[in-house]
Design a protein around this motif. Sequence first.
Motif, PDB file in Angstrom:
ATOM      1  N   VAL A   1      -8.462  -5.349  -4.166  1.00 43.99           N
ATOM      2  CA  VAL A   1      -7.297  -6.304  -4.326  1.00 43.99           C
ATOM      3  C   VAL A   1      -7.706  -7.829  -3.981  1.00 43.99           C
TER       4      VAL A   1
ATOM      5  N   GLY B   1      -6.568 -11.586  -3.378  1.00 39.98           N
ATOM      6  CA  GLY B   1      -4.997 -12.406  -3.101  1.00 39.98           C
ATOM      7  C   GLY B   1      -5.235 -13.775  -3.268  1.00 39.98           C
TER       8      GLY B   1
ATOM      9  N   GLN C   1      -1.609  -7.696 -12.049  1.00 37.21           N
ATOM     10  CA  GLN C   1      -0.941  -8.829 -11.181  1.00 37.21           C
ATOM     11  C   GLN C   1       0.503  -8.527 -10.629  1.00 37.21           C
TER      12      GLN C   1
ATOM     13  N   LEU D   1      -0.989 -11.071  -6.197  1.00 39.22           N
ATOM     14  CA  LEU D   1      -2.106 -10.079  -5.815  1.00 39.22           C
ATOM     15  C   LEU D   1      -2.648  -9.571  -7.259  1.00 39.22           C
TER      16      LEU D   1
ATOM     17  N   ILE E   1       2.867  -8.294   1.100  1.00 44.31           N
ATOM     18  CA  ILE E   1       2.340  -9.056   0.177  1.00 44.31           C
ATOM     19  C   ILE E   1       1.650 -10.469   0.698  1.00 44.31           C
TER      20      ILE E   1
ATOM     21  N   LEU F   1      -1.619  -9.382   2.506  1.00 44.16           N
ATOM     22  CA  LEU F   1      -2.714  -8.882   1.643  1.00 44.16           C
ATOM     23  C   LEU F   1      -3.350 -10.416   1.011  1.00 44.16           C
ATOM     24  N   VAL F   2      -2.503 -11.194   0.794  1.00 46.61           N
ATOM     25  CA  VAL F   2      -2.995 -12.518   0.189  1.00 46.61           C
ATOM     26  C   VAL F   2      -3.629 -13.095   1.292  1.00 46.61           C
TER      27      VAL F   2
ATOM     28  N   GLY G   1      -6.843 -11.442   1.314  1.00 48.96           N
ATOM     29  CA  GLY G   1      -7.312 -11.029  -0.124  1.00 48.96           C
ATOM     30  C   GLY G   1      -8.726 -11.791  -0.650  1.00 48.96           C
TER      31      GLY G   1
ATOM     32  N   SER H   1      -7.117  -3.268   5.560  1.00 46.56           N
ATOM     33  CA  SER H   1      -6.657  -3.662   4.223  1.00 46.56           C
ATOM     34  C   SER H   1      -6.286  -2.760   3.269  1.00 46.56           C
TER      35      SER H   1
ATOM     36  N   THR I   1      -2.707  -1.985   1.491  1.00 47.46           N
ATOM     37  CA  THR I   1      -2.535  -1.586   0.228  1.00 47.46           C
ATOM     38  C   THR I   1      -1.778  -0.511   0.048  1.00 47.46           C
TER      39      THR I   1
END
Length: 262
Positions: free
Chosen positions: A15, A17, A37, A84, A111, A114-115, A118, A127, A131
């Motif tokens: 992934v 970000g 995406q 993502l 979100i 994770l960004v 990322g 992570s 996810t």
Amino acid sequence: MAEFDISTDFDHLPVIGLAEEYQPSEVHSTHSHRRAQLLYASSGVMSVTVSSANYTIPPQRALWIPANVPHEVSCRGHVSLRTLYFNDELAARVEQESFIVEVSDFLKALILELVRLGTTNSYGKRSQLITELLLGELISMPPAPCTVPLPEDFRLRRVCQHILEDPSNKLTLDDLAAIAGMGRRTFSRLFKVQTGVGVAAWWRQVRLMEALSMLSSGERVTTVALAVGYESPSAFTSVFQKTFGMSPSEYRSSEVIQHTQQ
């Protein structure tokens, strides 16, 4: 068609970000990505056109776009983009068509985290767990009513463009048929065949999409109602409440509060 590639420095990450800021009226012309995406704006409203549909994406919603699918992104105002990108293995667990979902507070938190993680050039156990939670939430969230299907016929597309450019215009069904160069009955029948809905229902959805954008920018309900073509705020409020489960004023308040907290 351009392809917007993410840096190959991060190809090894399942992934990736990305956080970006976009100015009002900024447009990313038709392009695609090598990865699937999840397109999300933590503030601001985007309009995204995929081959078969036009989507309006306020901060309560996110759009899934499979890999290599051409799309165009337009910013209705200032947009704080949080995106993502998923590798093929993860993307295969999600729908292979574009779709838009409601973003719960939990999904939003996943979100954003994770960004943040990322592009740290590492992908550890934490992570992975985030996810897994995100994919489960994404798959289980209900679809959101912020989409208008686009017809394939270029004559009908020409009509749709007229409406998308000005949802408040007063064109009649005969006017629209004339723009398409068809008879009224032929136009109405073909439009429903290609979009799945009648012209009036399609136009109503376009108006609501434009209303979301204006309300997110802090415009007053009365101003929005008249700007998108309703005769009165009460008529607009009734349709909005039925579609989104909240009044325009409630939606506007939540958007203004969320924007000030960014």
